[in-house]
Design an enzyme around this catalytic site. Sequence first.
Site, PDB file in Angstrom:
ATOM      1  CE1 TYR A 236      -3.423  -2.641  -0.122  1.00  0.00           C
ATOM      2  CE2 TYR A 236      -4.671  -0.686   0.439  1.00  0.00           C
ATOM      3  CZ  TYR A 236      -4.620  -1.979  -0.040  1.00  0.00           C
ATOM      4  OH  TYR A 236      -5.775  -2.588  -0.442  1.00  0.00           O
ATOM      5  CG  HIS A 407     -12.735  -5.740  -1.999  1.00  0.00           C
ATOM      6  ND1 HIS A 407     -12.649  -4.443  -1.593  1.00  0.00           N
ATOM      7  CD2 HIS A 407     -13.492  -6.377  -1.076  1.00  0.00           C
ATOM      8  CE1 HIS A 407     -13.325  -4.296  -0.457  1.00  0.00           C
ATOM      9  NE2 HIS A 407     -13.831  -5.449  -0.120  1.00  0.00           N
TER      10      HIS A 407
ATOM     11  N   GLY C 103      -6.926  -5.223   4.095  1.00  0.00           N
ATOM     12  CA  GLY C 103      -6.410  -5.020   2.740  1.00  0.00           C
ATOM     13  C   GLY C 103      -7.432  -5.043   1.632  1.00  0.00           C
ATOM     14  CB  CYS C 104      -7.082  -5.894  -1.978  1.00  0.00           C
ATOM     15  SG  CYS C 104      -5.611  -4.961  -2.322  1.00  0.00           S
ATOM     16  CB  ALA C 105      -9.111  -9.619   1.381  1.00  0.00           C
TER      17      ALA C 105
END
Lengths: 446, 126, 105
Positions: A236, A407, C103-105
């Site tokens: 990130y 996602h 996170g992205c999850a």
Amino acid sequence: MSDNDVKQDVKQTVIGAIKAIRNGPRAMRLYLEICAKCGTCATACPVYYGRAERRYNPAERTDIIRRLYRRYCTLSGRLFGPLADAKDLDPAELEEWRKIFYECTGCRRCALFCPFGIDHSVITRKGRAILDKLGLTPETMKKVVDISLRTGNTDGAGEAAFRAAIEFLEEEMEEEHGVPIKIPIDRVGAEYFYVPPSGDMLVNPEATMGIAKVFHVLGMADHWTMSSKFFDGANYGLFTGNDEHMKTDNRAYVEETKRRKARVMLMGECGHAHRIMKMMMEKSRWWGDLPFEITNCMQWTAEHIQAGRLELDKSKNPQPVTYHDPCNFGRSCGITEEPRIILQASCADFREMYPNRAENWCCGGGGLSAMDDIHQFRMEISGRKKLEQILATGATNVATACSNCKHQLTQLMEYHQQQIEVGGVHDMLSRAILVGGKAAERKEYT
Amino acid sequence: MSGTVGGAAGVIILASAVLLGVRRLMVPRAREITGPADYLILLLIAAIIITGNIMRFGPEHFDLALTRAYFGTLAIFGNPLDAPALENRVFLVHMGLALVLILCLPFSKLLHFGGILFTHQLIRRQ
Amino acid sequence: MSESRARQVDLQLDGDGFLKTMSSWTRSMAVEVAERNGIGPLTDDHWKVIAFVRSSYQTYRTGPPVVKIARHTGLSAAQICRLFPCGVVKGAYRLAGLPRPAGCA
């Protein structure tokens, strides 16, 4: 310190960062000098497509930095001020910066269509870097970076969770195929070191099963490994603009690959992780010469499919499937054909969406999908074009190769009440690949 | 011959400038990112074109040969002050604005007209 | 109705609607969170999923993937998606009182 002093301090930090651009990359200076304000970027931007408002116009967003650059770094800006589109900083605006610089998905589609190739994502990242310096990165992003630096993965999962997930996958595969298929952990001297995004381990684990099956079929089950501590390529630091965080996070993975004595670092289905490794770390030689090469798992699998070493039963995936090119793979890394080779070999009804490959539209989540505070923005504005594109294909299954896209797309389908399944590229392969001449016997997952 | 071509160019370039201006004013995605500098530059270019066209099509026809003599004097570092071209006021304005434009080049977004030649090269390298 | 109930059940939520402390979780909190998210009324199947998510989290400090929930509850992934329309993470994890995954999850 009085309130005023704090404000002055903040201002000095911002201006210092703006002035530093003069000593930075020449491309960045060029982006700031030569924008002709033609508005072409707006036609390429998924956010602006979602809502045609001034604040979403890429050139307007980057003009926030540009105005300051002109004020402090150009003669005309210093002499003529507003007449030369230069403007001084009002620290009160920083609150607005926090929103506006996180309303760009960094997909770089503008850079592709801009007559001068101006990459607005680079300027957006500069804006975020300045915010980060001031400690103004949005809380959700800050949290992910903290967790990632502390635990080595963005989900904060420990070794026990990872091992449990692997064990579960091995059980699943044994049940599917009737033979044990191993996922080696922490092996030293294995040829391949596989680095997926942690989302692919903990939330959408089918892609990892796909990889394990490919190794198994090739008789290379002993030639690869995963790491129980470093199983998340996500980084990130790219999204918050903090180079130091990005490099720290990255270094851990390079060191781990060396410790594993691997010959190949096999990146998983994670767009930005692959881009940082391949296009930034390796290209700019952050850590000097590497004793290993970097390949993406899709390139690797596609090569074996083309060489005829894998057998797949397309009839296991009869539903119409389309592929969403993640921006980082399609536009930034040029990995466009490999996922199609895998999908065409695994699915009976593969459909393209248009435009595609390098010109594909962003899912609308680019690096921001962890931010639930802008959920509505992602669903209604930045993701609008993607939804239309997917619906136009008539597919009931979208395969993509990026945890972030998955996602965002999953949420997008739920939000707009579409019965469309979202998954990975190797997910489809996992359902179709023949192990010992037999495809997976599986319960209906969908 | 050169008169016809030059005249046509004058008309076409004027039309282009007007179109650019209209586009900037009418297309929202361009209008909303336009600042004073963008309009000023456009006005400057339009003024140069218009004065040029006045010289060519105006009532008081301006002989191009005079400019040749004027620039010839400049080239050999002679004294240009008594060049007959300078007696024409429209030419003075036209020339003056053109000099302003050239002055602006390195300091404004007009840099893009040179920059376009190497941005892609630069980006690919970095 | 839902307002009066909100006063009965004191929910400490973070900005994304996740419980701040998992230890303070109670069944009535899950009912309340479900109502706020437009999920429910909660059936036995919902509770089965919630119970599994909680026990899994308590062991591994991370939420289980949907395929794993499917395996352990005997429900199909599609059924689970219907039970929790806003997704496993936002629906089931939220109701189970798990902290928001990062996170992205």
